[in-house]
Scaffold this motif. Structure first.
Motif, short mmCIF file in Angstrom:
data_model
loop_
_atom_site.label_atom_id
_atom_site.label_comp_id
_atom_site.label_asym_id
_atom_site.label_seq_id
_atom_site.Cartn_x
_atom_site.Cartn_y
_atom_site.Cartn_z
N TYR A 7 0.84 -1.20 0.00
CA TYR A 7 0.00 0.00 0.00
C TYR A 7 0.88 1.25 0.00
O TYR A 7 0.64 2.19 -0.77
CB TYR A 7 -0.91 -0.04 1.23
CG TYR A 7 -1.80 1.17 1.44
CD1 TYR A 7 -3.06 1.21 0.87
CD2 TYR A 7 -1.40 2.24 2.23
CE1 TYR A 7 -3.91 2.30 1.08
CE2 TYR A 7 -2.22 3.32 2.44
CZ TYR A 7 -3.47 3.35 1.87
OH TYR A 7 -4.31 4.43 2.07
N ASP A 8 1.89 1.27 0.86
CA ASP A 8 2.80 2.41 0.94
C ASP A 8 3.65 2.54 -0.32
O ASP A 8 3.82 3.63 -0.86
CB ASP A 8 3.73 2.27 2.16
CG ASP A 8 2.97 2.20 3.47
OD1 ASP A 8 2.06 3.02 3.68
OD2 ASP A 8 3.30 1.31 4.28
N PHE A 54 -11.61 -2.63 -0.20
CA PHE A 54 -11.01 -3.95 -0.09
C PHE A 54 -9.51 -3.89 -0.38
O PHE A 54 -8.69 -4.40 0.39
CB PHE A 54 -11.68 -4.95 -1.05
CG PHE A 54 -10.93 -6.24 -1.13
CD1 PHE A 54 -10.99 -7.16 -0.09
CD2 PHE A 54 -10.10 -6.52 -2.21
CE1 PHE A 54 -10.26 -8.34 -0.13
CE2 PHE A 54 -9.37 -7.69 -2.26
CZ PHE A 54 -9.45 -8.59 -1.22
N LEU A 55 -9.14 -3.28 -1.51
CA LEU A 55 -7.72 -3.23 -1.89
C LEU A 55 -6.89 -2.46 -0.88
O LEU A 55 -5.72 -2.78 -0.67
CB LEU A 55 -7.56 -2.64 -3.29
CG LEU A 55 -8.01 -3.53 -4.44
CD1 LEU A 55 -7.87 -2.79 -5.77
CD2 LEU A 55 -7.24 -4.84 -4.46
N SER A 56 -7.47 -1.46 -0.25
CA SER A 56 -6.75 -0.71 0.77
C SER A 56 -6.22 -1.65 1.86
O SER A 56 -5.03 -1.65 2.16
CB SER A 56 -7.67 0.35 1.40
OG SER A 56 -7.03 0.99 2.48
N PRO A 62 -5.20 0.87 5.49
CA PRO A 62 -6.35 0.82 6.40
C PRO A 62 -7.36 -0.25 5.97
O PRO A 62 -7.66 -0.38 4.79
CB PRO A 62 -6.95 2.22 6.29
CG PRO A 62 -5.85 3.08 5.77
CD PRO A 62 -4.99 2.19 4.91
N ASN A 63 -7.88 -0.99 6.93
CA ASN A 63 -8.86 -2.06 6.67
C ASN A 63 -10.27 -1.50 6.53
O ASN A 63 -11.18 -1.84 7.29
CB ASN A 63 -8.81 -3.11 7.78
CG ASN A 63 -7.66 -4.06 7.62
OD1 ASN A 63 -7.41 -4.55 6.52
ND2 ASN A 63 -6.95 -4.31 8.70
N HIS A 71 -15.67 -9.22 7.55
CA HIS A 71 -14.73 -10.04 6.79
C HIS A 71 -15.14 -10.06 5.32
O HIS A 71 -16.33 -10.20 5.01
CB HIS A 71 -14.69 -11.46 7.35
CG HIS A 71 -13.61 -12.29 6.76
ND1 HIS A 71 -13.69 -12.85 5.50
CD2 HIS A 71 -12.39 -12.64 7.25
CE1 HIS A 71 -12.58 -13.51 5.25
NE2 HIS A 71 -11.77 -13.40 6.30
N PRO A 72 -14.18 -9.94 4.40
CA PRO A 72 -14.53 -9.88 2.97
C PRO A 72 -15.28 -11.11 2.45
O PRO A 72 -16.18 -10.96 1.63
CB PRO A 72 -13.18 -9.75 2.27
CG PRO A 72 -12.28 -9.16 3.28
CD PRO A 72 -12.75 -9.67 4.61
N MET A 73 -14.96 -12.31 2.91
CA MET A 73 -15.63 -13.52 2.42
C MET A 73 -15.89 -13.41 0.91
O MET A 73 -17.01 -13.56 0.43
CB MET A 73 -16.94 -13.76 3.16
CG MET A 73 -16.81 -13.90 4.65
SD MET A 73 -18.38 -14.20 5.50
CE MET A 73 -19.36 -12.78 5.02
N LEU A 74 -14.84 -13.12 0.15
CA LEU A 74 -14.99 -12.80 -1.26
C LEU A 74 -15.72 -13.86 -2.07
O LEU A 74 -16.60 -13.55 -2.87
CB LEU A 74 -13.63 -12.52 -1.89
CG LEU A 74 -12.94 -11.25 -1.42
CD1 LEU A 74 -11.60 -11.10 -2.11
CD2 LEU A 74 -13.81 -10.03 -1.66
#
Length: 136
Positions: A7-8, A54-56, A62-63, A71-74
């Motif tokens: 992310y950074d 999500f991608l963050s 950050p979540n 929870h994403p449970m994609l």
């Protein structure tokens, strides 16, 4: 001091917004992506917001998705949609084009691309047998 994350390294919030905006731009204009575009609402703002959040977190920032939606449970969230190899490939086409526009170290680009390919493959919920798609 915490360790830097992907992310950074790719530029944080601004880069993720740019990536997601370009992803949906390509989904909207590429004839090769019309199959996955048809799975989305006419207005892509909600999908854009969720993918950004999500991608963050997925990239170590950050979540935001978890904080808002849990929870994403994609796979479970995508199960209502028929996702086969073609849909995965369409999604990756758009993502690869968007990723190519984000300045980053080539090794990081390769790693992120490979991880997203694995993630997209995990979303497949249709199998092809003798040219006919079926649920696993």
């Amino acid at each position: 001091m915490s360790a830097e994350t992907p992310y950074d390294f790719i530029g944080g919030e601004q880069a993720i917004h740019s990536l997601v905006d370009r992803f949906y731009f390509y989904m909207d204009i590429l004839p090769e992506a019309q199959g996955i575009r048809a799975m989305h609402q006419a207005n892509l703002a909600s999908a854009n917001d969720k993918l950004f959040k999500f991608l963050s977190g997925w990239l170590g920032g950050p979540n935001l998705f978890i904080e808002e939606f849990g929870h994403p449970m994609l796979r479970a969230r995508h199960f209502p949609f028929k996702i086969g190899v073609s849909e995965r490939d369409q999604w990756m086409l758009c993502m690869n084009k968007a990723l190519a526009e984000i300045p980053m170290d080539p090794r990081l680009h390769t790693n992120i691309q490979a991880a997203l390919q694995q993630l997209a493959t995990h979303m497949i919920n249709q199998e092809v047998h003798d040219g006919i798609e079926t649920s696993p």
